[in-house]
Every structure is written in structure tokens, then in C-alpha cells.
Motif scaffolding. Structure first.
Motif, PDB file in Angstrom:
ATOM      1  N   ARG A 115       0.850  -1.208   0.000  1.00  0.00           N
ATOM      2  CA  ARG A 115       0.000   0.000   0.000  1.00  0.00           C
ATOM      3  C   ARG A 115       0.870   1.237   0.000  1.00  0.00           C
ATOM      4  O   ARG A 115       0.596   2.210  -0.689  1.00  0.00           O
ATOM      5  CB  ARG A 115      -0.902   0.017   1.242  1.00  0.00           C
ATOM      6  N   MET A 116       1.955   1.182   0.797  1.00  0.00           N
ATOM      7  CA  MET A 116       2.849   2.354   0.863  1.00  0.00           C
ATOM      8  C   MET A 116       3.642   2.530  -0.434  1.00  0.00           C
ATOM      9  O   MET A 116       4.290   3.556  -0.622  1.00  0.00           O
ATOM     10  CB  MET A 116       3.799   2.223   2.062  1.00  0.00           C
ATOM     11  N   CYS A 117       3.588   1.520  -1.307  1.00  0.00           N
ATOM     12  CA  CYS A 117       4.232   1.674  -2.626  1.00  0.00           C
ATOM     13  C   CYS A 117       3.200   2.095  -3.665  1.00  0.00           C
ATOM     14  O   CYS A 117       3.470   2.048  -4.866  1.00  0.00           O
ATOM     15  CB  CYS A 117       4.873   0.362  -3.066  1.00  0.00           C
ATOM     16  N   GLY A 118       1.987   2.417  -3.213  1.00  0.00           N
ATOM     17  CA  GLY A 118       0.996   2.947  -4.145  1.00  0.00           C
ATOM     18  C   GLY A 118       0.041   1.914  -4.722  1.00  0.00           C
ATOM     19  O   GLY A 118      -0.729   2.221  -5.629  1.00  0.00           O
ATOM     20  N   HIS A 128       7.470   1.440   9.154  1.00  0.00           N
ATOM     21  CA  HIS A 128       6.023   1.390   9.398  1.00  0.00           C
ATOM     22  C   HIS A 128       5.375   0.037   9.080  1.00  0.00           C
ATOM     23  O   HIS A 128       4.555  -0.441   9.877  1.00  0.00           O
ATOM     24  CB  HIS A 128       5.326   2.523   8.629  1.00  0.00           C
ATOM     25  N   PRO A 129       5.697  -0.627   7.972  1.00  0.00           N
ATOM     26  CA  PRO A 129       5.021  -1.910   7.722  1.00  0.00           C
ATOM     27  C   PRO A 129       5.250  -2.929   8.845  1.00  0.00           C
ATOM     28  O   PRO A 129       4.391  -3.751   9.121  1.00  0.00           O
ATOM     29  CB  PRO A 129       5.667  -2.407   6.416  1.00  0.00           C
ATOM     30  N   TRP A 160       5.332   9.560  14.269  1.00  0.00           N
ATOM     31  CA  TRP A 160       4.925  10.461  13.178  1.00  0.00           C
ATOM     32  C   TRP A 160       4.137  11.651  13.743  1.00  0.00           C
ATOM     33  O   TRP A 160       4.405  12.805  13.432  1.00  0.00           O
ATOM     34  CB  TRP A 160       4.064   9.635  12.220  1.00  0.00           C
ATOM     35  N   GLU A 161       3.168  11.321  14.594  1.00  0.00           N
ATOM     36  CA  GLU A 161       2.347  12.390  15.167  1.00  0.00           C
ATOM     37  C   GLU A 161       3.162  13.246  16.128  1.00  0.00           C
ATOM     38  O   GLU A 161       3.019  14.471  16.160  1.00  0.00           O
ATOM     39  CB  GLU A 161       1.125  11.791  15.876  1.00  0.00           C
ATOM     40  N   GLY A 203      -1.972  13.318   9.282  1.00  0.00           N
ATOM     41  CA  GLY A 203      -2.446  12.220   8.431  1.00  0.00           C
ATOM     42  C   GLY A 203      -1.875  10.885   8.854  1.00  0.00           C
ATOM     43  O   GLY A 203      -1.176  10.761   9.858  1.00  0.00           O
ATOM     44  N   LYS A 204      -2.224   9.901   8.068  1.00  0.00           N
ATOM     45  CA  LYS A 204      -1.807   8.532   8.382  1.00  0.00           C
ATOM     46  C   LYS A 204      -0.476   8.241   7.709  1.00  0.00           C
ATOM     47  O   LYS A 204      -0.310   8.454   6.513  1.00  0.00           O
ATOM     48  CB  LYS A 204      -2.851   7.531   7.857  1.00  0.00           C
TER      49      LYS A 204
END
Ligand code: MSP
Length: 701
Positions: free
Chosen positions: A38-41, A468-469, A479-480, A486-487
């Protein structure tokens, strides 16, 4: 622009028992892959489910005194809850008892008979079958043991529908030849090739002797062989109907990009499944990916061997990321790995708490203290850079990123993690050399301080994205804390570049992401909860949530040390939930205030008891030994009510007794049940009783 698609599956899990850490391994690995993609689009479909038919389910249900449907309904929920607890990002869940699945299985065989009329035929079968692994052990009636579990195969002699697997030998070999990536890892692929080269025998794909299965179309005396049934779930779970009226989801995502699984079931996926699909004229999955086993006490972790560890206690004591990190880091993907609770806690403290956790909290705290909580400008110009600085920045080059991404792509999770943790170590070193705490005391070196803190903060952002994965919860938190919105899951890992952290961003209030734990204490808590899963009610919950993360909230609901459930009036979950507290600690404990289902409440057996005698226990100020008549027997219960009741005033009193708690020893005496009590404001227990006349033994519900 439409996203490329990616479809990954776990095997569907046998719903005859609850999942353990070994079962969770497949799902966690697939989740890492799904998150990475997902993080690769990619648009990712990720399917799991439960395998609910077959003799092993029938027998397990019989043993538990319930119907197969009741058994699978109960276990399916446990699987779903566990995946939720583990933060697994599946997009679909399929149960083989669902009508949509049965229709798909029947249609697949109908389609096969149409497309390849010779592929299926009826014949007499005589052989040995392993009901535990659902596998034909031998095709002759002579005794033979299962290749997987070693148990003796059962004799089967009946007329079956057969699949002409022998006719697919060459086609399979051609498939393997044309697709060198079809099975990962290579050494397993070689084993499969040799197996196929040595000749394939036709296999029976229906059973007459069992009832718990999907009926054969137009011949309902037969049910489908569980593997034919189960494998079809990969298509029914995303909307396969018959190859012509399938859902848009199926059309988009089929064929699967990866079917992932443990090594023992490769043959079903790399030999039978492609052959079934070829015969039905359906596109084949692109890749079969097999991992090794998690060993525990030297053997494959497996419920039937009794050597299992359960994921829930680990998650409740150390958090979700700890289990994911440990499993992926410690086991080289594809090979067997050892599971040890001690090693898990050691890794947690060393790599997560003292490693990434400590690094991020130090950097955030320095930014809060020295830069008013705002990411400083990192003026980085060539001449100003020390060698240390230059070397450190070099680690975050595009090449460095590509190495880690390539490791993810090649299922080299342990390697990817090692490289990321090398960044953590070099960030620690960078800070030791640059000494921002010293720079902070010299106003003339303000620029240097800001540069160092910018670089440190950016390195943490970088690590959070790339890790993250594997550890989604902590990295989202980091991150926050870095003031990012955002996520993190929506960030493109493949476009990760140094320098995207914006100076001027306000950071959050620094807080730890991986609190350190005391090894002994954490181990004890995990083991106690594990025992509760094995023998529900065998131990009292530990209400002191000394260690960190997500304590089992439900467990601490005012349950007193000994056999009373002292419940503050109006407390959330007062009543039944306190009585079930012990087992709730181990299973997925509902959060305080969360609702439980009636089936959870029904697990607690409550009866009216009449106190026959009561006496003090020497050396225990709070305990009374109470003999209580519960209708068909007199039970000894140790109750922590001595501060509120004199023994003699209890005799003849009606009380509420939890009668199905596992016995427990205290002060050398056995307590066999629990008396329900409310807790007054001063903490004194007040026993529950009845205003009306009611005989001992009456059920309270
Ligand atoms: N129901 C079949 C799969 C049908 S798929 C069409 C099945 N179920 S299972 O519950 O036994 O296994 C599910 C997954 O858990 C498999 O990938 C299996 O390899 C994995 N594991 C179960 N115990 C394991 C270990 N001890 N270690 C690693 N993985 C293990 O097979």
C-alpha cells in the motif's frame, strides 16, 4: 490515475481451535507485505478466513459436546478478534460455511466438468487418510502414518469423485519452467519440482463418509474434500461465482499475486491448486510464498502437541508492535525459527525500548527543551559539516533506501529490520559525537545545535516511514509526535527522501513509545494470562498493571485477592464482568465499559449457596474458609471477607457462588469457587444475597 492492484492471501485457518503465535505468524507476515505494498501505491486486497469443514472439525465439535456449526461460530470470532487486536489490515474474511463460498465451490467443479470433461471421474477409493492434516497418506489400505504429523492414517474405503491430477504433470512442470518465481523460496521450489517429476497420482476430491462439508452438485451423498473446498476460498472470498458472473472485485484482483503459507501446505498450493485451476480454465496465482515453522520447545508450535504460546498475552503486556518486530526480526523468512518469550522480552527492551523508543524520546525532548517544541531549521552547508555528520547523512541516501526496499520486496524482513536498526544505532552515535546538550549551553553555537537536532529529527521521521510496515503503531505515534499530520500508512515509502521534514513544524508533547519493562514481571504476566487461556478460571487476574502498553483492562475490575468478586457499586462492568475477569484477562479482554455478548456472560455459572460453616484461616487476616452448600455438594470457598463478617454470622446465609471457577490454592487451602460481593466506599465487601426464599443450588442468571 488508477493504482496498480495487489492481492495477497493467508491460508484460511482451521476453526477447530484458537490461533496461537505460529498461526499468527502467517497473518503478520502477510500484513507487513500488504502494508508495504500500500505504501508503494498499490491498491491491496488482503484475504484471510476460516476453514470450517472436515472431519477434524466434526471430531473436535463432538469432543466439546457442541455441533460443528457452534464450534466454528465460536472459533471464527476468536480469529477475527485476534486479527483486530493485532491490527491486521485484511480487506476480506471468508468462512467456508458461508453460502457464497458453497456456491463458488460447486460452480468451480461444474465449470471444470464442462471445460475439461475428463478431469473428474468416479471410482472406488481405498487408502489411509489423516484427519488432522486432511491429507491422503497412502492410496493402499495398509497402515501408514501421516507425513506431516506422524499420526496413523485412518482407513477410508468408499466411492469418490477423483481429480485426474496425473494428467497435469507436464502442464505443471511447464508452468514451473516458465515461471521461475512461482514458488519462493527456491529450495522449496526444487522439492516441489522433484515431487511432480516423480509422477502424480489422481486424488479423491469428494468424501462419502462425512457429512460436514459442501454437498457435491447433483450428488449430495458426497461432500467436497476439504482442500478442494478450502482452496476455492481464495476466489470466493473476493467474489468468484462461476467464472462468468463474478464480482467487480474478483475481476479486478484475481489472479492472486501472493498466496502465503507455512511450508507444510505447499503441495496443496503449488501442485493441486494450479492443476484445479488449469482444469477449470481459470488464471493461476502468480506466486506461492512459503515460510518455515515457528518452533517452540524444539517442535512445531501446534495445539495438538500442546506446545503453544498465544499472541493475546504478549500484545497486552508488550504491545502489538513487539510481537511483529520479534517474529520478523528473529526468524529468517523461509526458514524455521525459535519462539521464546524470554528472547521476545529481551528484544523488546533492547531494540524497541532502549533503541528506537529511547532515541525518539531523547530527540523530541531536546527539541521541546532547546527549541520551544518547534523543528529547527537545519542549515546544512558543505563546509560546516563534520565527518561524523557527513557519514551519518550518507546513510539516508537514495541508495540506502533502495537497499531496504529491495529487502522488503525479496521477503528479507530480518535484513530490512537490521538495516533500519543500524540507522537507529548510527543516530545514537551521531548524537554522542555531536553532543547537542553541550551545544545548547553555548549561544554562539546555536546554528550547530539546530542543525544537529534537525538532522536527528529528520532521521527519526525517515526511520518511522521505513519501519512502518513492521511496527505500525509506534511509528504512527512517532509520526504524530513529530507534528506530522495524516496517516503514515498513506505516505509513499518508495518516494522516501531525506529532507522532507519541514522546519517550523510544532512537535507533540514528548512521550515514550516503548516503555521499558521488567523482564521477570513481564514474563510472569504473560505466563499467567497464557495459563488462563489454557485453563480458564485457573488463576486470579493480576490487577496491578505495573507494566505498560495495553493492560488487560477487564482484568483489573475490582477483583479481590481471594474468592470474592468485590465490585464497586456502579462500576463499569459490575456484576458478571468482574466474575469473568480472570478469563477475560487472557482472552480478548473487553475494554472497561465495553459491552460483552450474552455468550460471554453465559460462561459464568452462578448458583445460590447456603453457608454451612465459616472459620478464620491462621495467618490470613482477610480470608475466611467458608463451607457452602450449592445444592448437590458442599464446596469450600476461601473468601476475602473477614474484615466485614464474623464467621458465626454467616452460617445459614444465602450467597451467590461462582461455581465454575477452576480450583485454586491459597495458604495451603483449596478454594473452589467465589462468592459475589459488592464493594462499599470504604472498600469493605458486602455479600450479595436474596430477599426471597430460594433453595441452595438454584441457578442465578
Ligand atoms: N486450513 C488449512 C489451510 C487451507 S488454505 C486453502 C491449514 N490451516 S492451519 O490453521 O493449520 O494453518 C494456517 C496457517 O498457520 C498456515 O500457514 C500454517 O503454516 C500456519 N502455522 C500453523 N502453525 C505454525 C507454526 N508453528 N509456525 C508457523 N506457521 C504455522 O493449514
Amino acid at each position: 490515475m488508477t493504482k496498480p492492484k495487489f492481492y495477497i492471501t493467508t491460508p484460511i485457518y482451521y476453526a477447530n481451535s484458537r490461533p496461537h503465535v505460529g498461526s499468527a505468524y502467517t497473518t503478520i507476515v502477510c500484513d507487513v507485505i500488504a502494508r508495504y505494498k500500500r505504501m508503494c501505491g498499490y491498491e491491496v486486497a488482503y484475504l484471510t478466513g476460516t476453514d470450517e469443514h472436515g472431519v477434524n472439525i466434526e471430531r473436535a465439535a463432538e469432543k466439546a459436546g457442541v455441533t460443528p456449526q457452534e464450534l466454528v461460530d465460536k472459533n471464527e470470532k476468536i480469529f477475527r478478534e485476534l486479527w483486530k487486536l493485532l491490527g491486521i489490515t485484511t480487506t476480506g474474511f471468508i468462512r467456508t460455511t458461508e453460502p457464497r463460498h458453497a456456491v463458488a465451490v460447486q460452480n468451480l467443479v461444474r465449470r471444470t466438468m464442462r471445460v475439461s470433461p475428463d478431469a473428474i471421474y468416479k471410482a472406488k477409493y481405498e487408502g489411509r487418510y489423516c484427519i488432522y492434516d486432511n491429507l491422503y497418506v497412502s492410496d493402499t489400505p495398509e497402515p501408514a502414518d501421516c507425513q506431516i504429523c506422524g499420526r496413523p492414517g485412518e482407513l477410508v474405503s468408499e466411492e469418490n469423485y477423483f481429480f485426474r491430477l496425473s494428467a497435469y504433470q507436464q502442464k505443471l512442470l511447464d508452468l514451473y519452467k516458465g515461471n521461475p518465481q512461482f514458488l519462493y523460496p527456491d529450495f522449496r521450489f526444487n522439492e516441489v519440482k522433484s515431487f511432480v517429476e516423480s509422477g502424480l497420482r489422481d486424488i479423491s476430491i469428494s468424501r462419502k463418509s462425512i457429512k460436514w462439508g459442501i454437498p457435491w452438485p447433483d450428488d449430495p451423498e458426497h461432500v467436497f474434500y476439504v482442500w478442494y473446498d478450502a482452496l476455492t476460498s481464495y476466489m470466493s472470498g473476493i467474489g468468484f461465482v462461476d467464472g462468468e458472473h463474478d464480482s467487480a472485485e474478483f475481476k479486478k484482483f484475481w489472479p492472486a499475486d501472493i498466496h502465503a503459507m507455512g511450508k507444510e501446505i505447499i503441495r496443496f498450493h503449488a501442485v493441486y491448486w494450479p492443476a484445479f485451476l488449469m482444469a477449470a480454465g481459470i488464471e493461476l496465482p502468480k506466486q506461492i510464498v512459503a515460510h518455515g515453522w515457528l518452533l517452540f520447545e524444539q517442535e512445531k508450535m501446534s495445539k495438538s502437541k500442546g506446545n503453544v504460546a498465544y499472541p493475546e498475552p504478549i500484545v497486552r503486556v508488550l504491545g502489538n508492535d513487539a510481537l511483529r518486530y520479534y517474529l520478523l526480526r528473529e526468524t529468517v523468512f523461509g526458514q524455521d525459527g525459535n519462539f521464546s518469550r524470554e528472547a521476545l522480552i529481551t528484544r523488546y527492551n533492547a531494540d524497541l525500548a532502549n533503541g528506537l523508543g529511547n532515541l525518539s524520546s531523547r530527540v523530541l525532548t531536546m527539541i521541546a527543551n532547546y527549541c520551544d517544541g518547534v523543528i529547527p531549521a537545519g542549515r546544512v552547508t558543505g563546509e560546516q559539516l563534520s565527518d561524523n555528520h557527513r557519514q551519518f547523512l550518507g546513510r539516508f541516501s537514495d541508495v540506502g533506501v533502495q537497499v531496504i526496499l529491495a529487502a522488503y520486496e525479496a521477503f528479507g524482513f530480518a535484513g530490512a529490520i537490521e538495516s533500519i536498526w543500524a540507522l537507529v544505532a548510527s543516530a545514537d552515535k551521531y548524537l554522542v559525537v555531536e553532543k547537542p546538550w553541550t551545544l545548547a549551553s553555548d549561544p554562539l553555537r546555536r546554528d550547530d545545535l539546530e542543525r544537529v537536532l534537525y538532522v536527528a529529527a529528520e532521521s527519526i521521521r525517515f526511520m518511522a516511514v521505513i519501519a512502518h510496515p513492521v511496527i505500525p503503531d509506534a511509528t504512527q505515534k512517532i509520526w504524530e509526535l513529530l507534528g506530522q499530520t495524516g496517516k503514515l500508512a498513506d505516505v509513499r515509502i518508495d518516494e522516501l527522501k531525506w529532507g522532507d521534514l519541514k522546519p517550523g513544524t510544532k512537535i507533540g508533547k514528548p512521550e515514550g513509545v516503548f516503555p521499558r519493562v521488567d523482564k521477570k514481571e513481564a514474563l510472569e504476566r504473560i505466563e499467567t494470562m497464557e495459563n488462563e487461556i489454557r485453563n480458564p478460571g485457573s488463576t486470579q487476574p493480576d490487577s496491578s498493571t505495573t507494566t505498560t502498553k495495553k493492560p488487560a483492562e477487564g482484568a483489573s475490575t475490582g477483583t479481590s485477592a481471594a474468592g470474592t468478586a468485590a465490585i464497586p457499586a456502579g462500576a463499569p462492568g459490575a456484576g458478571a464482568s468482574a466474575a469473568v475477569g480472570a478469563s477475560a484477562a487472557a482472552a480478548a479482554a473487553p475494554a472497561a465499559g465495553a459491552k460483552i455478548g450474552i455468550e460471554d456472560f453465559a460462561k459464568v455459572e452462578l448458583r445460590v449457596g447456603v453457608v454451612k460453616s465459616a472459620e478464620k484461616i491462621t495467618g490470613a487476616d482477610k480470608l475466611l474458609k467458608v463451607m457452602v452448600d450449592i445444592g448437590d455438594e458442599v464446596r469450600q470457598v476461601l473468601a476475602g471477607i473477614a474484615p466485614a463478617y464474623a464467621p458465626e454470622e454467616l452460617v445459614g446465609r444465602k450467597v451467590v457462588v461462582v461455581t465454575n471457577l477452576a480450583p485454586r490454592k491459597m495458604r495451603g487451602e483449596e478454594s473452589n469457587g467465589m462468592l459475589l460481593a459488592a464493594s462499599a466506599a470504604d472498600g469493605k465487601p458486602v455479600l450479595c444475597t436474596f430477599a426471597e426464599d430460594i433453595p441452595a443450588g438454584a441457578k442465578v442468571k
